[in-house]
Design an enzyme around this catalytic site. Structure first.
Site, PDB file in Angstrom:
ATOM      1  N   LYS A 192      13.726   1.698  10.990  1.00  0.00           N
ATOM      2  CA  LYS A 192      12.650   1.303  11.503  1.00  0.00           C
ATOM      3  C   LYS A 192      12.023   0.136  11.448  1.00  0.00           C
ATOM      4  O   LYS A 192      11.708  -0.168  10.182  1.00  0.00           O
ATOM      5  CB  LYS A 192      11.594   2.319  11.558  1.00  0.00           C
ATOM      6  CG  LYS A 192      10.409   2.333  12.438  1.00  0.00           C
ATOM      7  CD  LYS A 192       8.890   2.891  11.988  1.00  0.00           C
ATOM      8  CE  LYS A 192       8.330   1.983  11.175  1.00  0.00           C
ATOM      9  NZ  LYS A 192       7.537   0.850  11.722  1.00  0.00           N
ATOM     10  N   GLY A 244       7.905  -2.466   1.642  1.00  0.00           N
ATOM     11  CA  GLY A 244       6.757  -2.367   1.981  1.00  0.00           C
ATOM     12  C   GLY A 244       5.464  -2.162   1.027  1.00  0.00           C
ATOM     13  O   GLY A 244       5.699  -2.697  -0.149  1.00  0.00           O
ATOM     14  N   THR A 246       2.762  -1.063  -1.782  1.00  0.00           N
ATOM     15  CA  THR A 246       2.865   0.253  -2.930  1.00  0.00           C
ATOM     16  C   THR A 246       2.154   1.489  -2.085  1.00  0.00           C
ATOM     17  O   THR A 246       2.864   2.497  -2.800  1.00  0.00           O
ATOM     18  CB  THR A 246       2.221  -0.343  -4.007  1.00  0.00           C
ATOM     19  OG1 THR A 246       3.017  -1.372  -4.470  1.00  0.00           O
ATOM     20  CG2 THR A 246       2.261   0.596  -5.189  1.00  0.00           C
ATOM     21  N   GLU A 247       1.167   1.245  -1.536  1.00  0.00           N
ATOM     22  CA  GLU A 247       0.429   2.565  -1.048  1.00  0.00           C
ATOM     23  C   GLU A 247       1.305   3.341  -0.403  1.00  0.00           C
ATOM     24  O   GLU A 247       1.557   4.553  -0.484  1.00  0.00           O
ATOM     25  CB  GLU A 247      -0.532   1.936  -0.382  1.00  0.00           C
ATOM     26  CG  GLU A 247      -1.661   2.959   0.063  1.00  0.00           C
ATOM     27  CD  GLU A 247      -2.627   2.425   1.377  1.00  0.00           C
ATOM     28  OE1 GLU A 247      -2.587   1.141   1.611  1.00  0.00           O
ATOM     29  OE2 GLU A 247      -3.386   2.998   1.671  1.00  0.00           O
ATOM     30  N   GLY A 249       4.670   3.178  -0.183  1.00  0.00           N
ATOM     31  CA  GLY A 249       5.949   3.585  -1.311  1.00  0.00           C
ATOM     32  C   GLY A 249       5.216   4.950  -1.777  1.00  0.00           C
ATOM     33  O   GLY A 249       6.100   5.869  -1.971  1.00  0.00           O
ATOM     34  N   GLU A 266      11.159  -0.782  -2.489  1.00  0.00           N
ATOM     35  CA  GLU A 266      10.805  -2.126  -3.087  1.00  0.00           C
ATOM     36  C   GLU A 266       9.460  -2.451  -2.583  1.00  0.00           C
ATOM     37  O   GLU A 266       9.147  -2.424  -1.492  1.00  0.00           O
ATOM     38  CB  GLU A 266      12.014  -3.141  -2.314  1.00  0.00           C
ATOM     39  CG  GLU A 266      11.940  -4.288  -3.041  1.00  0.00           C
ATOM     40  CD  GLU A 266      11.069  -5.513  -2.594  1.00  0.00           C
ATOM     41  OE1 GLU A 266       9.822  -5.534  -2.720  1.00  0.00           O
ATOM     42  OE2 GLU A 266      11.632  -6.084  -1.386  1.00  0.00           O
ATOM     43  N   CYS A 300       6.663 -10.503  -0.971  1.00  0.00           N
ATOM     44  CA  CYS A 300       6.413  -9.522  -2.077  1.00  0.00           C
ATOM     45  C   CYS A 300       6.552 -10.192  -3.487  1.00  0.00           C
ATOM     46  O   CYS A 300       5.901  -9.840  -4.458  1.00  0.00           O
ATOM     47  CB  CYS A 300       7.338  -8.122  -1.934  1.00  0.00           C
ATOM     48  SG  CYS A 300       9.152  -8.902  -1.795  1.00  0.00           S
ATOM     49  N   GLU A 397      -2.394  -7.127  -4.654  1.00  0.00           N
ATOM     50  CA  GLU A 397      -1.621  -8.058  -3.953  1.00  0.00           C
ATOM     51  C   GLU A 397      -2.548  -8.511  -2.684  1.00  0.00           C
ATOM     52  O   GLU A 397      -3.068  -7.706  -2.110  1.00  0.00           O
ATOM     53  CB  GLU A 397      -0.323  -7.396  -3.445  1.00  0.00           C
ATOM     54  CG  GLU A 397       0.623  -8.119  -2.755  1.00  0.00           C
ATOM     55  CD  GLU A 397       1.807  -7.203  -2.351  1.00  0.00           C
ATOM     56  OE1 GLU A 397       1.859  -5.914  -2.024  1.00  0.00           O
ATOM     57  OE2 GLU A 397       2.888  -7.722  -2.507  1.00  0.00           O
TER      58      GLU A 397
HETATM   59  P1  NAI Z   1       2.918  -1.149   5.221  1.00  0.00           P
HETATM   60  O1  NAI Z   1       3.762  -0.601   3.899  1.00  0.00           O
HETATM   61  O2  NAI Z   1       2.192  -0.199   5.588  1.00  0.00           O
HETATM   62  O3  NAI Z   1       4.385  -1.205   6.278  1.00  0.00           O
HETATM   63  C1  NAI Z   1       5.587  -1.575   5.974  1.00  0.00           C
HETATM   64  C2  NAI Z   1       6.535  -0.446   6.910  1.00  0.00           C
HETATM   65  O4  NAI Z   1       6.257   0.802   6.584  1.00  0.00           O
HETATM   66  C3  NAI Z   1       6.059  -0.683   8.461  1.00  0.00           C
HETATM   67  O5  NAI Z   1       7.261  -0.751   8.985  1.00  0.00           O
HETATM   68  C4  NAI Z   1       5.278   0.468   8.442  1.00  0.00           C
HETATM   69  O6  NAI Z   1       5.671   0.901   9.790  1.00  0.00           O
HETATM   70  C5  NAI Z   1       5.893   1.353   7.852  1.00  0.00           C
HETATM   71  N1  NAI Z   1       4.922   2.706   7.339  1.00  0.00           N
HETATM   72  C6  NAI Z   1       3.615   2.526   7.528  1.00  0.00           C
HETATM   73  N2  NAI Z   1       3.237   3.770   7.181  1.00  0.00           N
HETATM   74  C7  NAI Z   1       4.461   4.722   6.668  1.00  0.00           C
HETATM   75  C8  NAI Z   1       4.473   5.853   6.192  1.00  0.00           C
HETATM   76  N3  NAI Z   1       3.406   6.678   6.100  1.00  0.00           N
HETATM   77  N4  NAI Z   1       5.625   6.215   6.236  1.00  0.00           N
HETATM   78  C9  NAI Z   1       6.661   5.662   6.533  1.00  0.00           C
HETATM   79  N5  NAI Z   1       6.642   4.599   6.962  1.00  0.00           N
HETATM   80  C10 NAI Z   1       5.319   3.730   7.111  1.00  0.00           C
HETATM   81  O7  NAI Z   1       2.482  -2.454   4.952  1.00  0.00           O
HETATM   82  P2  NAI Z   1       1.505  -3.182   6.185  1.00  0.00           P
HETATM   83  O8  NAI Z   1       0.381  -2.286   6.413  1.00  0.00           O
HETATM   84  O9  NAI Z   1       2.215  -3.830   7.040  1.00  0.00           O
HETATM   85  O10 NAI Z   1       0.906  -4.222   5.169  1.00  0.00           O
HETATM   86  C11 NAI Z   1      -0.303  -4.023   4.180  1.00  0.00           C
HETATM   87  C12 NAI Z   1      -0.165  -4.659   2.913  1.00  0.00           C
HETATM   88  O11 NAI Z   1       1.199  -4.133   2.320  1.00  0.00           O
HETATM   89  C13 NAI Z   1       0.059  -5.975   2.926  1.00  0.00           C
HETATM   90  O12 NAI Z   1      -1.283  -6.686   3.025  1.00  0.00           O
HETATM   91  C14 NAI Z   1       0.769  -6.261   1.606  1.00  0.00           C
HETATM   92  O13 NAI Z   1      -0.242  -6.492   0.713  1.00  0.00           O
HETATM   93  C15 NAI Z   1       1.742  -5.046   1.419  1.00  0.00           C
HETATM   94  N6  NAI Z   1       2.766  -5.246   2.044  1.00  0.00           N
HETATM   95  C16 NAI Z   1       3.840  -5.590   0.958  1.00  0.00           C
HETATM   96  C17 NAI Z   1       5.073  -5.904   1.439  1.00  0.00           C
HETATM   97  C18 NAI Z   1       6.313  -6.008   0.333  1.00  0.00           C
HETATM   98  O14 NAI Z   1       7.274  -6.532   0.506  1.00  0.00           O
HETATM   99  N7  NAI Z   1       5.873  -6.046  -1.026  1.00  0.00           N
HETATM  100  C19 NAI Z   1       5.538  -5.842   2.898  1.00  0.00           C
HETATM  101  C20 NAI Z   1       4.576  -5.583   3.596  1.00  0.00           C
HETATM  102  C21 NAI Z   1       3.345  -5.183   3.214  1.00  0.00           C
END
Ligand code: NAI
Length: 793
Positions: A192, A244, A246-247, A249, A266, A300, A397
């Site tokens: 996804k 994605g 940490t929250e 994760g 990650e 990240c 972050e």
């Molecule tokens: P996110 O962690 O919500 O999204 C990442 C992926 O997870 C997306 O494909 C999203 O649709 C999916 N997702 C969201 N909720 C889910 C759930 N409950 N179960 C399974 N999949 C789920 O990140 P978001 O909202 O795009 O960004 C928020 C913050 O997260 C950013 O401001 C940044 O600080 C951080 N982030 C960190 C990343 C990293 O690589 N460390 C990458 C993206 C965001």
């Protein structure tokens, strides 16, 4: 006017990349994309779609399907059906498919780069020169592993069907990091993409068709977080790989706790960028440009925390401001742009609000006087100085082009500040002294350390975090192991609930042996300790005979043990030779006490099993003494002028819930690989025969084991597990028990995202050295840190 003056006053003209081909591609699909399931395009069952827009213009690019649970179900079924055939292919055939994908990525590289930039807002210079070449490299590298799989991993099997959820910051690259190793190891995939950036994943689906990949091997389901959640919760998925926040994760850890899904995470970071006074400051500033302004800081592993040695702080800040003034912000398709658009309004709002909070907490904010483009989502490169280490902008972050600067005086202070975070993804160390740089690199708790360079990536070098940055690695040999399982483990039968398997010989055989009245104590910080509760538990044989009394440990005892284990962190720094010597000494002492220990252990498990446990125990100790100085890392040769030193480091303090069934051998099989690699341990021994603790501490006491390296707390697992699993100073928890115990361990340890490694409720034959010892255990007892060191002028 001199040429130099002319040069300095010249304006950049526009140098836009032509988006025509990407527009044609989108038009060819009528700017509407269904779901890629079982090799073809399917409408989402709920008929819902959402728009994906270009953040630099706000223009809609396409409409994309919002996958729901029914679509996830269809995709998982397709992946499941495709799995046996995909696995049955020869390694060479799978290698050919991966090779074809690599070639196709290269063939369509410009289209993919332009699409990526349009959908994400990142400068074309980055998508063209960094993202897409790394995608191709990842598929080439893994085509190689696919070819070598049977030779290099003969005793392993693929996990099966893998669910993968990726973020929006490196959309196609994260897809490659997920899909290439999964396919190379014979898994099938449902992926996804992030809701803000689905287009290149859909283009990749087309490449799968073009490359003739068998239907169902790769399925792409677009959608938002709820789609990701449906994938994570689908019962027929064997493994989840997530990148994605940490929250999320943490939510995924919770959602999978009661299942046997393998998990790799990650997550976020707050990576330190340390500059010593002897560094080449101009190079360090260039590194910083890559470290925090690459991809608008939406990285990240962004070097978002600048730690400067105090003596150079003013000079450095001035150089940074000068360099920031030359960064060009604007339409990302322009080839001369350094800073593009922020991916979405919600992310821009988040950056603005965090910077405002940082300023309210005392940070000084500096931004170059660059006009923001008239439309689109932009945030200027930002320098926050005078940042307190506890400020939100130093701890959380931001995921934007914002650098938070702090000072330090000594290397020790730099290390302390660097590690003053819940994260541990990456770090940079700049110093012209290789001694200082490597000394510091070894002590930073992060999966990657870049010495005098930054943001270097290669498929051959594993990438992944320590602490709340997640666990598991992507890339390298270690990355493959995330998608493989030992054959014996995969097919091991289940332990029946809360009933340990019967001993090899019934204990009734020992009825003639008189019960030995022993009062055993706890073992904490190298001392025998009375339990805080002041109570003890009766230990009885299977037929009800009283064998002795063991202390009834409680949460206070666990906390004391964890504190003692933390204090013994020096064990990790002992030389490998020294650790081997201590372990050999343990074996020697177990040999000396062989008869008496067999006699005592026999009261619980029978003489035959007791003798086996002791004799195999001596061998097991020998094995791990042998491994202590042989579980070496590797030196990678990425295709740049760098070496990457991959070190196997201890995880830290590990809690171990020992298996009930083999009180001595089970304990040694789990605790020894941890000790051999320098971890410190808090172990809860078999509830069936906790009296073994008395023999164990005598063994450790007489073998020069440093105080606190191993701590043993007896008691009821149901009462001790919670404190151990929830403890924030415990870095990993190992639990060997039935399904219910394993599920509680995973659920209770979500808080600090500690690694949880369990037997997944399966029976482990502790008596078979081919199963119960060796690399599989050592790999879980360590984490790989890659230290990148450049060479050449
Ligand atoms: P996110 O962690 O919500 O999204 C990442 C992926 O997870 C997306 O494909 C999203 O649709 C999916 N997702 C969201 N909720 C889910 C759930 N409950 N179960 C399974 N999949 C789920 O990140 P978001 O909202 O795009 O960004 C928020 C913050 O997260 C950013 O401001 C940044 O600080 C951080 N982030 C960190 C990343 C990293 O690589 N460390 C990458 C993206 C965001």
């Amino acid at each position: 006017m001199s040429i130099a003056e002319k040069f300095a006053s010249m304006e950049y003209g526009p140098a836009p990349e032509d988006p025509k081909e990407a527009a044609t591609w989108l038009d060819r699909h009528n700017r509407r994309f269904a779901l890629f399931i079982d090799g073809g395009w399917r409408e989402p069952q709920n008929k819902e779609y959402f728009d994906t827009v270009d953040p630099s213009t706000g223009e809609k690019l396409a409409t994309v399907a919002q996958g729901g649970p029914a679509d996830i179900d269809a995709a998982v079924k397709a992946a499941r059906d495709a799995a046996p055939k995909w696995r049955a292919l020869t390694c060479h055939m799978r290698a050919r498919y991966l090779y074809a994908l690599a070639r196709l990525v290269q063939k369509h590289s410009r289209l993919l780069a332009v699409l990526e930039t349009m959908d994400n807002g990142k400068p074309i210079r980055e998508s063209r020169d960094i993202d897409i070449p790394l995608v191709a490299r990842h598929f080439y590298y893994h085509a190689g592993w696919a070819q070598l799989l049977d030779q290099e991993f003969p005793d392993y099997e693929p996990c099966g069907v893998v669910g993968q959820v990726i973020p929006w910051n490196f959309p196609l690259l994260m897809l490659a990091w997920k899909i290439a190793p999964a396919l190379a190891t014979g898994n099938t995939v449902v992926l996804k993409p992030a809701e803000f950036t689905p287009l290149t994943a859909l283009a990749f689906a087309e490449l799968c068709q073009e490359g003739g990949l068998p239907s169902g091997v790769v399925n792409i389901i677009t959608g938002d977080g709820s789609t990701g959640e449906a994938l994570v919760k689908h019962p027929d998925v064997d493994k989840i790989a997530f990148t994605g926040s940490t929250e999320v994760g943490r939510a995924i850890r919770g959602a999978t706790a009661a299942t046997h899904k393998r998990l790799s995470l990650e997550l976020g970071g707050k990576s330190p960028f340390i500059i010593f006074e002897d560094a080449d400051l101009d190079s360090a500033v260039e590194g910083l440009v890559d470290g925090i302004w690459f991809n608008q800081g939406q990285v990240c592993c962004a070097g978002s925390r600048l730690l400067m040695q105090e003596s150079i702080a003013d000079t450095l800040l001035s150089k940074i401001r000068d360099r920031m003034s030359t960064l060009r912000m604007g339409p990302p398709l322009d080839k001369a742009i350094d800073v593009g658009a922020i991916v979405a309004q919600v992310q821009l709002d988040r950056i603005q609000s965090m910077v405002a909070q940082g300023i309210a907490e005392g940070a000084h904010c500096w931004q170059p006087q660059t006009a923001l483009p008239p439309r689109g989502l932009y945030y200027p490169p930002t320098l926050l100085s005078n940042v307190h280490p506890t400020s939100i902008v130093a701890q959380q972050e931001i995921f934007g082009p914002v650098l938070a600067a702090m000072t330090f005086r000594t290397p020790i202070e730099a290390i302390e500040l660097a590690n003053n975070t819940v994260y541990g993804l990456a770090s940079c160390v700049w110093s012209e002294s290789i001694n200082v740089a490597l000394h510091v690199a070894a002590q930073i708790k992060a999966g990657v350390v870049w010495v005098n360079c930054t943001n270097m990536f290669d498929a051959a070098c594993g990438f992944g975090g320590y602490r709340e940055s997640g666990y598991g690695r992507e890339g390298g040999r270690e990355g493959l192991l995330e998608y493989l399982e030992p054959k014996w483990f995969k097919h091991a039968p289940k332990l029946s609930p809360s009933a340990a398997p019967a001993p090899l010989e019934p204990s009734q055989a020992e009825t003639s042996t008189p019960a030995i009245d022993r009062t055993v104590k706890l073992y904490v910080g190298g001392r025998q300790a009375r339990p805080d509760s002041g109570y003890s538990m009766e230990v009885r044989s299977a037929d009800g005979q009283l064998l002795g009394e063991a202390p009834l440990g409680n949460r206070k005892d666990i906390r004391n043990a964890v504190e003692a284990a933390r204090k013994a962190a020096g064990w990790a720094k002992a030389t490998v030779h020294n650790r081997a010597q201590v372990l050999y000494y343990c074996a020697e002492n177990l040999g000396l006490r062989r008869t008496e220990i067999i006699q005592r252990l026999a009261t619980a498990v029978g003489t035959k099993q007791a003798a086996l446990e002791v004799d195999l125990g001596i061998q097991r100790i020998f094995s791990y003494a042998a491994w202590a100085d042989k579980f070496d890392g590797a030196v990678h040769n990425p295709p740049f002028r760098n070496i990457a030193i991959a070190m196997n480091e201890a995880i830290g303090t590990v809690g171990v819930i020992c298996p009930a069934e083999a009180p001595l051998l089970g304990f040694l099989s789990l605790v020894l690989p941890l000790l051999a690699l320098g971890n410190t341990v808090v172990a809860v021994p078999s509830e069936k025969y906790p009296l073994i603790t008395g023999d164990l501490y005598q063994l450790f006491d007489t073998s020069d084991m440093p105080a606190g390296a191993i701590n043993i707390v007896t008691g009821y697992v149901s009462q001790l597990l919670k404190t151990l699993a929830e403890h924030d100073d415990v870095d990993a928890i190992w639990c060997y028990g039935d399904d219910a115990l394993v599920a509680s361990t995973k659920a209770m340890s979500v808080g600090n995202l500690k690694q949880a490694w369990t037997n997944e409720g399966r029976i482990i034959d502790w008596f078979d050295p081919n199963i119960a010892e060796g690399r599989w255990f050592l790999e879980h007892a360590s984490q790989v840190k890659n230290i990148w060191v450049p060479y050449g002028e």
